[in-house]
Enzyme design. Structure first.
Site, short mmCIF file in Angstrom:
data_model
loop_
_atom_site.label_atom_id
_atom_site.label_comp_id
_atom_site.label_asym_id
_atom_site.label_seq_id
_atom_site.Cartn_x
_atom_site.Cartn_y
_atom_site.Cartn_z
N HIS A 118 1.79 4.49 -2.86
CA HIS A 118 1.79 5.88 -2.73
C HIS A 118 3.10 6.54 -3.32
O HIS A 118 2.96 7.52 -3.75
CB HIS A 118 1.68 6.32 -1.18
CG HIS A 118 0.29 6.31 -0.78
ND1 HIS A 118 -0.74 6.93 -1.35
CD2 HIS A 118 -0.41 5.64 0.18
CE1 HIS A 118 -1.99 6.75 -0.48
NE2 HIS A 118 -1.71 5.98 0.35
N HIS B 31 0.79 -1.18 -0.04
CA HIS B 31 0.03 0.06 -0.11
C HIS B 31 0.71 1.25 0.11
O HIS B 31 0.58 2.19 -0.81
CB HIS B 31 -0.93 -0.04 1.37
CG HIS B 31 -1.84 1.20 1.42
ND1 HIS B 31 -3.12 1.11 1.22
CD2 HIS B 31 -1.71 2.40 1.83
CE1 HIS B 31 -3.78 2.28 1.46
NE2 HIS B 31 -2.88 3.01 1.76
N GLU B 32 1.71 1.39 0.93
CA GLU B 32 2.44 2.53 1.11
C GLU B 32 3.60 2.67 -0.14
O GLU B 32 3.95 3.85 -0.47
CB GLU B 32 3.66 2.60 2.46
CG GLU B 32 2.72 2.60 3.45
CD GLU B 32 1.47 3.61 3.50
OE1 GLU B 32 1.75 4.73 3.23
OE2 GLU B 32 0.51 3.36 4.00
N HIS C 197 3.39 6.68 -6.86
CA HIS C 197 2.76 8.11 -7.21
C HIS C 197 3.60 9.14 -7.19
O HIS C 197 3.67 10.09 -8.01
CB HIS C 197 1.29 8.23 -6.23
CG HIS C 197 0.37 8.93 -6.82
ND1 HIS C 197 -0.91 9.21 -6.26
CD2 HIS C 197 0.03 9.56 -8.11
CE1 HIS C 197 -1.45 9.94 -6.96
NE2 HIS C 197 -0.88 10.26 -8.16
ZN LIG Z 1 -2.95 5.19 2.03
#
Ligand SMILES: [Zn+2]
Length: 674
Positions: A467, A463-464, A470
Site C-alpha cells: 500500500h 502487505h502494508e 502505491h
Molecule cells: Zn490492505
C-alpha cells in the site's frame, strides 16, 4: 494565536503542535475552504473544467493536511484529549462535506461542464475527475426533483437508524449470551490460556467455573479445541442464531426493511438494483459480472471443497466415530488434522525474521523491482521517538518521505495500516511529493532479544508496504485521484501482490537469515508454510463465495416479495452447502458486514482482490520475480496511476489481458484432481 497548523508546512510540524491547536485550526480551515468554494460558485466567468473542477479539487488543501495529521495521530498516538477533539470535529467535518454535495449552485456549474465533456478535449485523467465529481453529486440525488430529493433524505435517515439498530441488536445478542461450565471435563481440550481467561471472566462476575461467551477470543478457541461435542453444538447454535429469536432483538424485519429501502433508493436514482448502484463505482461494474465471477470460482472450488469435506468427515469418523460431520465439528477436526499434517509453529520460524532484517528485505525487494533506495534520516519531525523516518529516492530523484511506526503503544489502535501525511499532486507544473506512513503492532525487542516476527507479521509488513508503494510512487495531477484513491475492489492489488515475495526463495535469500547464526531459512520450512497456507482452501473458498452470493441475493434483486428471511437465505446458500442444514440458525440476521458496515454488494471483493494479485504475480513468475520489465509496467500502469483511469483498463495495460482466475486456483491448490 500562533498556530503551526495554520502556517503553510511541508513536513508535518509534530513537535510544534499542541492539542489546543487542533480545534481552532479545523474551524479556521473550514471557513477558508468555504470561501474557496464560494469563489468557485460566484465566479462571473462561465464554468470551465479549470475554473470549476480543477479549482474544486485543489480547494481545502490546508484542511486536508490538518485532518490527516489529526486523524493519523488519533489512530497511532491518541489520548483522551485527542479523542474528545475528534468527537467534536467529526460532525463538523461531515456537515461541511454534506454542505458541498448539496450545494446546488456548485452542482449546476459541474453539470454544465459535464454536459460539454465530449467537446472539451480532456485528458483521460481529466475525464475521470469530471466523471467522479459529477457522480459524487448525482449519486446523492442532485439531479432529482424536490419531492424525490425529500424522499431520498427520508430514506437515508431511516437507513442510518436501521443500520444502527441492526448493529446494536447483534452486539446485545453477543453480550447477552453466556455459557457457564462448572465441571472441569467440560473444558477438556482448551489451551491453558483460554481456560484461564474463561475462569477469570467467571470470577469477575462473581461466578465459579469457566465462562464462555460469543466474543471471538472466547468463541473461536472453544470451537477449535473443546472436546465436548454437545457443548460445541450449543455454542455454535447460539452464535449462529444472533438476531433470530423472534424477540425484541430480532433482526429479520430490519433486514427486510434495509434491503427494501436500498432498492427504493437505487430506483429513485435510476438504477435497477442497489447492487447496480454500488457496482457502478467498482472494477467489477455490474451484478451480472459479479455473479459470473462468483459462480465460475464456485464451479472450480466446489469439487475440492467436497473432497476436503469427505476427508475431514472420514478423519472425524476415525478419531471419534462421528457419522455425520456438522458445522460445530468443522473447526475442531480441521485443527486436529492440520496439526497432524503440518508440524509448524511460530517459534521455529521467528528467529529467521528479525524485524530489521525484514525491513531491509522489503526495501531491497523495492530496490530490485522499482529502483527505489531508502535513506534513514533523523532530521524529520516525528510524533513519537519510536517512529523511523526515511527519504525515498527513485533513481536518485527524491520520491517520498516514509514514516515507519512498528511497535504497539497504549495510544495506538490494533492492527496494521498504511496512511499518508501529505498527498501527491501536480500544481503549476510542480510535482509535490507525498509523505507516506506504515503503522503496525509488531512484537517489541527486549533487553535480551531483538524484535522477531511471526510469518504472519512478515506478510503483514509486506502487505502494508505494498500500500505504501502505491502512495509513494503516485504520479498524478489531481490530489483526489492520487495514490490509493482507487475503487475499493482494486485497492488491495498492490498490497496483496507484495505478499507473494515472502514465499519465494530468491526474495527470502535477501533477508530471512537467522538472527544469531546468520543461516538462511531452510526451504523445507518455507514449503511447509506454503502447503499449510492452502490447507482446506476449497472449503474456505466455498464459504467466502456463499457469503458473496448471499450478499448479491439481498442486493442484486427486487426484494419486495421476500417474506421469510431464513427461507430466502437457504435458497441463496443452496449451491454452496457442505454441512447439514440447521433450522435454528440464520446468517443474515447478524451479517453486519453488509447490513451495518459498508460491504453491501461488496463482499465479493475479498476473492476478487485475490484473483487480481494471483494473476498479477503469475505474470512476474513467468518472467522472473525480479524482472524489471514487468515491474516497470506494474509501476507505470498500476502503482503510479492511482484512480486516474478505469482500473480494468490499467490492469489490461499492465497484464495484456483481463485477470483470469486460473492463477488463484493454482496457488490455492484447487486444480489438483486427486
Ligand atoms: Zn490492505
Amino acid at each position: 494565536m500562533n498556530n503551526p497548523l495554520l502556517e503553510p508546512f511541508n513536513e508535518a510540524p509534530f513537535s510544534k503542535i499542541k492539542n489546543e491547536h487542533f480545534k481552532p485550526a479545523f474551524l479556521q480551515a473550514i471557513e477558508d475552504t468555504k470561501k474557496e468554494i464560494d469563489a468557485i460558485v460566484n465566479n462571473p466567468e462561465p464554468p470551465t473544467f479549470g475554473n470549476t473542477l480543477e479549482a474544486l479539487d485543489f480547494s481545502g488543501q490546508q484542511l486536508d493536511r490538518i485532518s490527516s495529521v489529526f486523524f493519523n495521530l488519533n489512530s497511532a498516538e491518541t489520548n483522551e484529549e485527542i479523542q474528545k477533539i475528534a468527537q467534536e470535529v467529526s460532525p463538523l467535518l461531515s456537515e461541511f462535506s454534506n454542505d458541498i454535495t448539496l450545494n446546488e449552485d456548485l452542482f449546476k456549474r459541474i453539470k454544465t461542464v459535464y454536459e460539454q465533456r465530449d467537446s472539451l478535449d480532456l485528458t483521460t485523467e481529466q475525464e475521470t475527475l469530471l466523471e467522479k465529481k459529477y457522480k459524487n453529486f448525482s449519486r446523492n440525488g442532485a439531479n432529482l426533483k424536490e419531492k424525490e430529493k425529500k424522499r431520498l433524505r427520508e430514506i437515508d435517515a431511516e437507513l442510518s437508524k436501521l443500520k444502527l439498530t441492526f448493529g446494536e441488536n447483534v452486539l446485545a445478542e453477543t453480550n447477552k449470551y453466556e455459557m457457564l461450565l462448572t465441571v472441569e471435563k467440560d473444558v477438556d481440550g482448551l489451551p491453558e490460556g483460554t481456560k484461564e481467561a474463561a475462569a477469570q471472566l467467571a470470577e469477575s462476575k462473581g461466578r465459579q467455573g469457566w465462562l464462555i461467551t460469543l466474543d471471538y477470543p472466547s468463541y473461536i478457541p472453544f470451537m477449535k479445541y473443546a472436546k465436548n461435542r454437545e457443548l460445541r453444538k450449543k455454542l455454535s447454535l447460539a452464535f449462529g442464531s444472533k438476531g433470530f429469536h423472534n424477540d425484541e432483538l430480532d433482526n429479520q424485519e430490519n433486514v427486510k426493511k434495509i434491503v427494501s429501502l436500498r432498492f427504493e433508493r437505487a430506483n429513485l436514482l435510476g438504477y435497477k438494483t442497489h447492487a447496480d448502484f454500488v457496482l457502478e463505482e467498482r472494477m467489477a461494474e455490474t451484478p451480472e459480472k459479479v455473479l459470473d465471477f462468483l459462480n465460475e470460482l464456485l464451479e472450480k472450488a466446489k469439487p475440492a471443497a467436497d473432497r476436503e469435506f469427505a476427508e475431514l468427515e472420514a478423519y472425524a469418523k476415525e478419531l471419534d466415530n462421528i457419522d455425520r460431520l456438522e458445522k460445530w465439528d468443522s473447526a475442531y477436526y480441521s485443527e486436529k488434522l492440520k496439526q497432524k499434517l503440518f508440524d509448524l509453529d511460530d517459534e521455529k520460524l521467528k528467529p529467521y525474521f528479525k524485524l530489521e532484517n525484514v525491513i531491509n528485505g522489503v526495501f531491497k525487494v523495492a530496490e530490485k523491482l522499482f529502483g527505489l533506495t531508502f535513506k534513514e534520516v533523523d532530521t524529520v519531525d516525528k510524533y513519537h521517538e519510536e517512529v523511523k523516518t526515511f527519504e525515498v529516492y527513485e533513481n536518485d530523484n527524491f520520491l517520498s518521505l516514509f514514516y515507519a511506526d512498528f511497535h504497539p503503544r497504549p495510544g495506538k489502535r490494533g492492527g496494521a495500516w498504511m496512511t499518508s501525511f501529505k498527498p501527491q499532486y501536480t500544481l503549476n507544473g510542480k510535482n509535490s511529493r507525498p509523505h507516506i506512513a506504515n503503522v503496525c503492532n509488531f512484537t517489541k525487542p527486549t533487553a535480551s532479544k531483538p524484535s522477531l516476527l511471526t510469518f504472519n507479521e512478515v506478510t503483514t509488513l509486506f502487505h502494508e508496504f505494498g500500500h505504501a508503494l502505491h502512495g509513494m510512487l503516485a504520479n498524478t495531477t489531481y490530489p483526489s485521484l492520487s495514490g490509493t484513491s482507487v475503487y475499493w475492489d482494486f485497492v488491495e492489488l498492490p498490497s496483496q501482490v507484495m505478499e507473494n515475495w515472502c514465499y519465494e526463495k530468491e526474495a527470502l535469500e535477501l533477508f530471512a537469515h537467522h538472527y544469531e547464526s546468520g543461516e538462511m531459512i531452510p526451504m523445507e520450512l518455507v514449503e511447509k508454510i506454503k502447503e499449510s497456507a492452502t490447507f482446506q482452501e476449497g472449503m474456505a473458498t466455498v464459504r467466502q463465495l456463499s457469503f458473496g452470493l448471499l450478499d448479491m441475493a439481498w442486493h442484486g434483486k427486487d426484494p419486495s416479495n421476500v417474506n421469510n428471511v431464513k427461507a430466502y437465505e437457504t435458497a441463496a446458500f443452496k449451491s454452496t452447502n457442505l454441512f447439514p442444514e440447521t433450522p435454528e440458525t440464520c446468517m443474515s440476521t447478524s451479517f453486519s458486514h453488509i447490513f451495518q458496515g459498508g460491504y453491501s454488494s461488496g463482499y465479493y471483493s475479498y476473492k476478487w482482490a485475490e484473483v487480481l494479485d494471483a494473476d498479477a504475480f503469475a505474470h512476474f513468475k513467468e518472467n522472473g520475480i525480479f524482472n524489471t520489465t514487468v515491474a516497470d509496467k506494474f509501476k507505470e500502469h498500476v502503482l503510479s496511476k492511482g484512480g486516474t483511469e478505469n482500473p480494468m483498463d490499467l490492469y489490461k495495460k499492465f497484464r495484456g489481458a483481463e485477470p483470469n482466475i486460473d492463477a488463484l486456483l493454482e496457488r490455492a491448490g484447487l486444480l489438483k484432481t486427486n
